[in-house]
Design an enzyme around this catalytic site. Structure first.
Site, mmCIF file in Angstrom:
data_model
loop_
_atom_site.group_PDB
_atom_site.id
_atom_site.type_symbol
_atom_site.label_atom_id
_atom_site.label_comp_id
_atom_site.label_asym_id
_atom_site.label_seq_id
_atom_site.Cartn_x
_atom_site.Cartn_y
_atom_site.Cartn_z
ATOM 1 N N CYS A 145 0.833 -1.204 0.000
ATOM 2 C CA CYS A 145 0.000 0.000 0.000
ATOM 3 C C CYS A 145 0.872 1.261 0.000
ATOM 4 O O CYS A 145 1.726 1.426 0.869
ATOM 5 C CB CYS A 145 -0.935 -0.006 1.207
ATOM 6 S SG CYS A 145 -2.060 1.388 1.158
ATOM 7 N N HIS A 212 3.486 -6.836 -7.276
ATOM 8 C CA HIS A 212 2.891 -5.740 -8.042
ATOM 9 C C HIS A 212 4.059 -5.032 -8.730
ATOM 10 O O HIS A 212 4.926 -4.477 -8.041
ATOM 11 C CB HIS A 212 2.115 -4.818 -7.087
ATOM 12 C CG HIS A 212 1.501 -3.641 -7.776
ATOM 13 N ND1 HIS A 212 0.894 -2.618 -7.105
ATOM 14 C CD2 HIS A 212 1.400 -3.329 -9.097
ATOM 15 C CE1 HIS A 212 0.448 -1.720 -7.968
ATOM 16 N NE2 HIS A 212 0.746 -2.136 -9.182
ATOM 17 N N GLY A 248 -0.516 -6.203 -12.210
ATOM 18 C CA GLY A 248 -0.317 -4.925 -12.906
ATOM 19 C C GLY A 248 -0.475 -5.056 -14.403
ATOM 20 O O GLY A 248 -0.074 -6.068 -14.992
ATOM 21 N N ASN A 249 -1.115 -4.057 -15.033
ATOM 22 C CA ASN A 249 -1.305 -3.963 -16.502
ATOM 23 C C ASN A 249 -2.357 -4.897 -17.070
ATOM 24 O O ASN A 249 -2.322 -5.192 -18.263
ATOM 25 C CB ASN A 249 -0.016 -4.263 -17.284
ATOM 26 C CG ASN A 249 1.089 -3.290 -16.990
ATOM 27 O OD1 ASN A 249 0.888 -2.342 -16.237
ATOM 28 N ND2 ASN A 249 2.247 -3.513 -17.572
HETATM 29 C C1 LIG Z 1 -9.943 0.274 -5.185
HETATM 30 C C2 LIG Z 1 -8.629 -0.370 -4.892
HETATM 31 C C3 LIG Z 1 -8.359 -0.823 -3.611
HETATM 32 C C4 LIG Z 1 -7.137 -1.446 -3.339
HETATM 33 N N1 LIG Z 1 -6.918 -1.962 -2.095
HETATM 34 C C5 LIG Z 1 -5.834 -2.766 -1.873
HETATM 35 C C6 LIG Z 1 -5.715 -3.529 -0.682
HETATM 36 O O1 LIG Z 1 -6.588 -3.526 0.175
HETATM 37 N N2 LIG Z 1 -4.594 -4.293 -0.530
HETATM 38 C C7 LIG Z 1 -3.621 -4.354 -1.484
HETATM 39 O O2 LIG Z 1 -2.635 -5.082 -1.312
HETATM 40 N N3 LIG Z 1 -3.732 -3.649 -2.625
HETATM 41 C C8 LIG Z 1 -4.821 -2.894 -2.845
HETATM 42 N N4 LIG Z 1 -4.984 -2.258 -4.049
HETATM 43 C C9 LIG Z 1 -3.960 -2.452 -5.083
HETATM 44 C C10 LIG Z 1 -4.321 -3.643 -5.951
HETATM 45 O O3 LIG Z 1 -4.454 -4.822 -5.211
HETATM 46 C C11 LIG Z 1 -3.285 -3.837 -7.058
HETATM 47 O O4 LIG Z 1 -2.060 -4.159 -6.476
HETATM 48 C C12 LIG Z 1 -3.101 -2.592 -7.925
HETATM 49 O O5 LIG Z 1 -4.314 -1.941 -8.187
HETATM 50 C C13 LIG Z 1 -2.438 -2.956 -9.249
HETATM 51 O O6 LIG Z 1 -3.213 -3.865 -9.938
HETATM 52 P P1 LIG Z 1 -4.073 -3.453 -11.237
HETATM 53 O O7 LIG Z 1 -3.110 -2.872 -12.211
HETATM 54 O O8 LIG Z 1 -4.704 -4.720 -11.679
HETATM 55 O O9 LIG Z 1 -5.070 -2.437 -10.782
HETATM 56 C C14 LIG Z 1 -6.167 -1.606 -4.342
HETATM 57 C C15 LIG Z 1 -6.449 -1.129 -5.628
HETATM 58 C C16 LIG Z 1 -7.657 -0.533 -5.915
HETATM 59 C C17 LIG Z 1 -7.926 -0.059 -7.310
#
Ligand SMILES: Cc1cc2nc3c(=O)[nH]c(=O)nc-3n(C[C@H](O)[C@H](O)[C@H](O)COP(=O)(O)O)c2cc1C
Length: 552
Positions: A145, A212, A248-249
């Protein structure tokens, strides 16, 4: 789960006593024991709650639903341990006052399922993890985070500099839980540093490593692309049996296979892509076998219809969360069906000109109807706005109605669903009537002849992902370089201030200089916190005492 005392829970374990205690597996053996899932719903604060996980799985036939592994939203370990209210609002594994499985982690339909915590104190983390262990397959530690709240609370990616603490947190769970521990990290600035970081996490006892492929600074406008090559490097340099999830992506279903190939990861996790299209993990239905809710138009345009997804989501809320039968509805409209129903006026309950709904304070709602303050109701409005994002920018009446709904007002959500169905029906009829021309003005412009695309432009991605508004589809962010260069995004004063505040101690670089650097370096933030601090912490951990505790 009505108010179990955390200490009781931690000491005796709550919920249905497992008939036979399963042996604790580790690493790949554990991964295989849960069916080697390739598709992973990311942990998302307030957004990967039970109903959403169920919706994401619903796009697979029932026999294949365990192909999806889903994470809970991140819970704050100390609060989860200490506050009954926090726990009851976020986690409902059993029916109130009983041991009967209910929502979160229900073995009948919410598995495989990992629960994620953020923490910086091993005792809090262990106590919280012991509460959830009867209801999930593994406990995950959030080390990714990047938000300011994580910085203030010192958790998530802000533990990167303290590799010793990371080791302790993971190792405490590894040694003391009945189920495996896993961890989710962001990459660091160099391959070498990231590899050492990953090795530390694995040595501490993590059974699965989620990576990530973005650095801590890559958030908000500066999110940019994830680095799959970095994940590949980990794959090639960690022991071959390490279970790795790449993150990611992922914008569309096709990206999942690409990601598996490029990174060599075992599974692919999606957050934003999944929020925009909960069916992203499942292959599209074969041509000619489309259900009514799947639209195929001309020129390869296709996807799940927003009204289909809305209905499915509501049905899960009715059936599982509220425990009632979903209302009987007409089959989803397809052109050629009777259109008489399109003349019906749709009234949204509670939103008429004479409806008065006094604003209530959260504490009043909690006293009167605590059930609706729970994660599955709280998630509804944001989820629907996300799903209907492209639709509501055109149909403002849908947007306004959705904005006016209050927690738990299923009648209002049902009426808005009818409104959405009506708009979709009208859109489809217009598309048919104009032989597909009705959507042309909304389509992103094609490249002119002889024109070439800047590699770092998102325009091509926008073209590939674009669908008519009646189909769920990803939201493509402009890349940081592009957006900054075009001036289409400006760093606000607050962001400039934040950048300044995030600079390492003693590095009082001028903010303007940093922004210039951002523009030069692909628009991606220069490492704002000293890389050396992370590397040093890693060196200390990997070269020093870690070997002494590695056996754990
Ligand atoms: C609305 C939202 C809430 C998220 N909350 C968390 C979380 O609680 N824990 C976590 O490890 N990552 C959290 N993330 C990050 C995602 O798990 C992920 O690592 C990040 O969005 C990259 O993935 P993506 O490119 O598929 O979006 C959150 C992302 C979004 C969009």
């Amino acid at each position: 789960m009505a108010s179990i005392s955390p200490d009781t829970a931690a000491s005796v374990g709550v919920g249905p006593a497992p008939a036979v205690k399963k042996p604790k597996l580790h690493g790949r053996a554990f991964y295989e024991s849960i069916g080697s899932p390739k598709y992973i719903v990311a942990p998302m604060v307030d957004q990967s709650e039970f109903a959403w996980r169920m919706l994401s799985r619903s796009f697979f036939p029932e026999s294949e639903r365990s192909k999806i592994l889903a994470y809970s939203p991140m819970f704050h370990a100390r609060m989860f341990r200490e506050s009954d209210v926090y726990r009851d609002e976020h986690f409902q594994p059993t029916r109130p006052g009983s041991d009967v499985p209910w929502l979160d982690g229900n073995p009948a339909f919410d598995r495989p399922f990992f629960v994620q915590f953020c923490a910086n104190d091993p005792d809090h983390l262990l106590a919280a993890a012991k509460i959830v262990q009867p209801y999930c397959d593994a406990v995950d530690l959030n080390l990714g985070c990047p938000q300011n709240i994580a910085k203030k609370g010192r958790y998530g990616s802000f533990l990167q500099e303290d590799q010793e603490l990371i080791f302790k947190l993971i190792n405490t769970l590894h040694e003391n839980l009945d189920i495996p521990v896993t961890a989710k990290i962001r990459i660091l600035d160099t391959k070498e540093a990231t590899l050492k970081y990953a090795q530390n996490v694995l040595r501490a006892g993590a059974s699965i490593l989620t990576v990530h492929g973005r650095r801590r600074e890559q958030k908000g406008h500066l999110t940019g692309l994830a680095d799959w090559e970095m994940i590949r490097y980990l794959r090639d340099n960690l022991p071959p049996d390490t279970v790795i999830f790449a993150n990611g992506n992922i914008l569309q279903h096709e990206d999942i296979q690409k990601c598996l190939e490029v990174t060599g990861a075992d599974g692919v996790m999606s957050a934003e892509g999944n929020l925009s299209n909960p069916g992203i993990f499942a292959p599209p239905p074969p041509i000619g076998q489309e259900p009514r809710g799947y639209w195929r138009g001309k020129n390869g345009l296709e996807g799940w219809r927003v009204d289909e997804v809305y209905r499915r989501y509501l049905d899960i809320i009715y059936e599982h969360v509220r425990g009632v039968e979903p209302p009987k509805r007409r089959p989803l409209f397809v052109p050629g069906d009777d259109t008489e129903w399109l003349k019906e006026e749709i009234i949204i309950p509670g939103q008429g000109p004479n409806d008065v709904r006094p604003n209530k304070k959260r504490n009043d709602v909690r006293r009167e109807n605590p059930e609706i303050l729970t994660a599955n109701y709280v998630g509804m409005q944001p989820h629907l706005f996300h799903l209907l994002r492209h639709m509501v920018s055109r149909h403002h009446d849908v947007r306004d109605a959705l904005a006016k709904t209050r927690l738990g007002e299923l009648d209002a959500y049902e009426a808005i669903c009818r409104l959405v169905e009506k708009k979709v029906a009208e859109g489809l009829l217009e598309y048919e009537r104009t032989d597909g021309k009705s959507i042309e003005q909304d389509m992103p412009a094609a490249l002119a002849e002889g024109e070439s695309e800047d590699d770092e432009s998102s325009a091509q991605t926008v073209r590939e992902c674009w669908r008519p508004w009646w189909v769920v589809q990803p939201i493509v962010r402009p890349l940081p370089k592009e957006a900054l260069a075009k001036g289409s995004i400006q760093l606000s004063k607050k962001e400039k201030k934040r950048l300044a505040a995030e600079m390492a101690d003693g590095e009082k670089e001028d903010v303007e200089k940093t922004i210039k650097k951002l523009k030069e370096e692909n628009g991606v933030a220069a490492p704002a916190l000293a890389t050396t601090a992370v590397t040093e912490a890693l060196d200390e951990q990997t070269n020093g005492q870690s070997s002494a505790v590695a056996s754990g």
